[in-house]
Design a protein around this motif. Structure first.
Motif, mmCIF file in Angstrom:
data_model
loop_
_atom_site.group_PDB
_atom_site.id
_atom_site.type_symbol
_atom_site.label_atom_id
_atom_site.label_comp_id
_atom_site.label_asym_id
_atom_site.label_seq_id
_atom_site.Cartn_x
_atom_site.Cartn_y
_atom_site.Cartn_z
ATOM 1 N N LEU A 1 2.436 1.717 -3.470
ATOM 2 C CA LEU A 1 1.557 1.935 -4.462
ATOM 3 C C LEU A 1 1.483 3.385 -4.202
ATOM 4 C CD1 LEU A 1 -0.697 -1.147 -4.684
ATOM 5 C CD2 LEU A 1 0.688 -0.378 -6.335
ATOM 6 N N TYR A 2 1.167 3.892 -2.860
ATOM 7 C CA TYR A 2 0.803 5.501 -2.463
ATOM 8 C C TYR A 2 2.148 6.287 -3.202
ATOM 9 C CZ TYR A 2 -0.343 9.577 -0.144
ATOM 10 O OH TYR A 2 -0.494 11.018 0.193
ATOM 11 N N ARG B 1 -6.910 7.125 -5.865
ATOM 12 C CA ARG B 1 -6.313 8.398 -5.938
ATOM 13 C C ARG B 1 -7.396 9.220 -6.823
ATOM 14 N NH1 ARG B 1 -1.581 10.884 -5.493
ATOM 15 N NH2 ARG B 1 -0.562 9.273 -4.149
ATOM 16 N N ILE C 1 -8.010 16.512 -20.135
ATOM 17 C CA ILE C 1 -9.411 16.337 -19.835
ATOM 18 C C ILE C 1 -10.221 17.680 -19.762
ATOM 19 C CG2 ILE C 1 -10.939 15.641 -17.916
ATOM 20 C CD1 ILE C 1 -9.038 13.629 -16.890
ATOM 21 N N GLY C 2 -9.392 18.790 -19.333
ATOM 22 C CA GLY C 2 -9.953 19.912 -19.193
ATOM 23 C C GLY C 2 -10.447 20.611 -20.574
ATOM 24 N N GLY C 3 -9.607 20.120 -21.568
ATOM 25 C CA GLY C 3 -9.588 20.625 -22.972
ATOM 26 C C GLY C 3 -8.834 21.514 -23.286
ATOM 27 N N ALA D 1 0.754 -1.500 -0.084
ATOM 28 C CA ALA D 1 0.083 -0.223 0.090
ATOM 29 C C ALA D 1 0.902 1.336 0.059
ATOM 30 C CB ALA D 1 -0.984 -0.212 1.194
ATOM 31 N N ILE E 1 -3.906 3.514 1.958
ATOM 32 C CA ILE E 1 -3.607 4.602 0.796
ATOM 33 C C ILE E 1 -4.632 5.706 0.720
ATOM 34 C CG2 ILE E 1 -3.766 4.804 -1.709
ATOM 35 C CD1 ILE E 1 -2.947 1.623 -1.754
ATOM 36 N N MET F 1 -14.329 19.592 -14.429
ATOM 37 C CA MET F 1 -12.685 19.948 -14.818
ATOM 38 C C MET F 1 -13.327 20.739 -16.318
ATOM 39 S SD MET F 1 -10.690 16.613 -13.801
ATOM 40 C CE MET F 1 -9.012 17.419 -14.480
ATOM 41 N N ARG F 2 -13.989 20.210 -16.994
ATOM 42 C CA ARG F 2 -14.121 20.801 -18.355
ATOM 43 C C ARG F 2 -14.767 22.198 -18.415
ATOM 44 N NH1 ARG F 2 -12.802 17.045 -22.465
ATOM 45 N NH2 ARG F 2 -13.184 18.549 -24.085
ATOM 46 N N ARG G 1 -4.679 16.444 -16.726
ATOM 47 C CA ARG G 1 -5.660 17.510 -16.479
ATOM 48 C C ARG G 1 -6.104 18.478 -17.520
ATOM 49 N NH1 ARG G 1 -7.125 18.828 -10.838
ATOM 50 N NH2 ARG G 1 -6.386 17.516 -9.469
ATOM 51 N N TYR H 1 2.251 5.676 -7.258
ATOM 52 C CA TYR H 1 1.350 6.350 -7.810
ATOM 53 C C TYR H 1 1.109 7.992 -7.727
ATOM 54 C CZ TYR H 1 -1.299 2.280 -9.004
ATOM 55 O OH TYR H 1 -1.497 0.980 -9.867
ATOM 56 N N GLY H 2 1.882 8.179 -6.463
ATOM 57 C CA GLY H 2 1.892 9.801 -6.088
ATOM 58 C C GLY H 2 3.047 10.434 -7.144
#
Lengths: 49, 347
Positions: free
Chosen positions: A27-28, B265, A46-48, A24, B67, B335-336, A43, A31-32
């Motif tokens: 992974l933390y 996450r 996704i935010g375009g 754990a 986590i 977010m968009r 971001r 992935y961090g």
């Protein structure tokens, strides 16, 4: 797995819980680091922006 | 056909567990619940013995909560004072709950009473949450992007929580969000939720998280973070106890955890950008479908129809997929549209 089978009783149980805890934490942190490296571009995507 | 094997498991099974882990992780990170409730029934239907299903489910919940708690701690959403008080009350409640189960087992009534209670409780909470969400407006909704240290608006505190907060039995403690409540009230709520989770044999996130919000008036993000902190302890102790009798299978736990760490996450990050009122209705529906799934499985056992186990699993997975999809969709939508949210006058 990981040589845990050679232990017995409480030691084996504690080792199993320890392996889960270590996984754990790894992974933390892992992935961090991944989030810090790729987060802004994801971001933006996704935010375009 | 070449099959890549790791941990004695095929690549296909590993991928399935990782994907399932991602799904659960999103829910766990967002709501602070959904681990044992989803994993254990799935493992049972896959043919694992109940000892392994429950033990591995608990070990997975332990890892995921470690986590998710770390993540919520980074966002300032864990109230340690409340968490430790809850652990004390819950531990006593768990013991009493377990004793009641043992007594009912002696009478031969445990299985049926537990299943009926589980369905009624899960369904009841599901109905309540759905009703509150449909009522909308001031139906107890608290924005998810609340600052952990900022005082919350009195309108955001549910009526029942206001009543409980009004009992000024010393010692009084001040929680994050400026909530002041008697320690005895916290211990009482913790005892009651612990008793239920000990009686039902579940982690209890789906009981504790709403209890922290509706009964104590803790803002939702802090209720989620603190609940996860508590689950970390109960999951750790529970998995140790099951591991003593060989109930923890690392080949199940490791891939599930790898997936859920990623999902958690995403889920806990979404708590800061998604309006909780939008999601509450899906959460309520997931609990209702969960109750239905348990009822279907119980009916299957009673009627000896194995096929109903699969219907039950499909209901659980379908509802989990629906809710985690809604969380992700809302997060992406928020977010968009940052400019639209910025120009909004009411929140």
């Amino acid at each position: 797995m990981f040589g845990i089978e050679t232990l017995s009783g409480n030691a084996q149980a504690a080792a199993l819980v320890g392996v889960v805890l270590v996984e754990a934490m790894v992974l933390y942190v892992g992935y961090g680091a991944l989030t810090a490296a790729l987060g802004p571009s994801v971001r933006k995507a996704i935010g375009g922006e | 056909m070449s099959v890549f094997e790791l941990f004695g498991m095929s690549a296909g099974m590993l991928a399935l567990f990782v994907a399932f882990g991602v799904l659960i992780g999103v829910l766990f990170g967002f709501f602070g619940m959904g681990g044992s409730f989803l994993v254990t029934p799935a493992l049972l239907v896959m043919g694992y013995p109940s000892r392994v299903a429950v033990g591995s489910g608990l070990a997975f919940v332990f890892g995921t909560s470690v986590i998710a708690t770390l993540k919520h701690r980074d966002l300032g959403q864990v109230d340690y004072k409340l968490g430790i008080s809850m652990i004390i009350g819950t531990t006593v409640g768990l013991e009493v709950g377990k004793e009641i189960v043992l007594y009912l087992e002696e009478l031969g009534l445990a299985g049926n009473i537990i299943s009926v209670t589980y369905v009624l409780l899960l369904g009841g909470i599901g109905l309540f949450v759905t009703y509150e969400a449909l009522k909308g407006g001031n139906g107890g909704g608290v924005s998810h992007d609340v600052d952990g240290d900022a005082d919350i608006d009195a309108d955001d505190i549910p009526e029942l929580a206001k009543k409980i907060q009004s009992y000024s039995l010393p010692p009084m403690i001040t929680l994050r969000g400026g909530v002041k409540v008697s320690l005895w009230m916290i211990l009482l709520v913790a005892f009651a939720t612990g008793l239920l989770s000990g009686f039902l044999g579940v982690g209890g996130g789906f009981i504790r998280m709403p209890a922290l919000f509706y009964l104590i008036g803790v803002p939702v993000p802090i209720a989620v973070g603190t609940d996860l902190f508590e689950i970390m302890f109960s999951g750790g102790i529970g998995s140790f106890l099951y591991a003593q009798s060989g109930g923890v299978d690392l080949s199940i736990v490791a891939p599930l955890l790898a997936g859920s760490a990623l999902g958690a996450r995403v889920g806990s990050a979404a708590t800061s950008i998604v309006d909780e009122d939008e999601i509450k209705i899906y959460f309520g529906l997931m609990l209702l479908l969960g109750a239905l799934a348990v009822a279907v499985r119980q009916a299957g056992n009673y009627l000896g129809m194995g096929v109903l186990d699969y219907v039950s699993l499909a209901l659980i997975l379908g509802s989990a997929l629906m809710v985690s999809g809604a969380v992700l969709y809302s997060a992406v939508k928020s977010m968009r549209a940052p400019s639209a949210a910025g120009s909004s006058t009411a929140d």
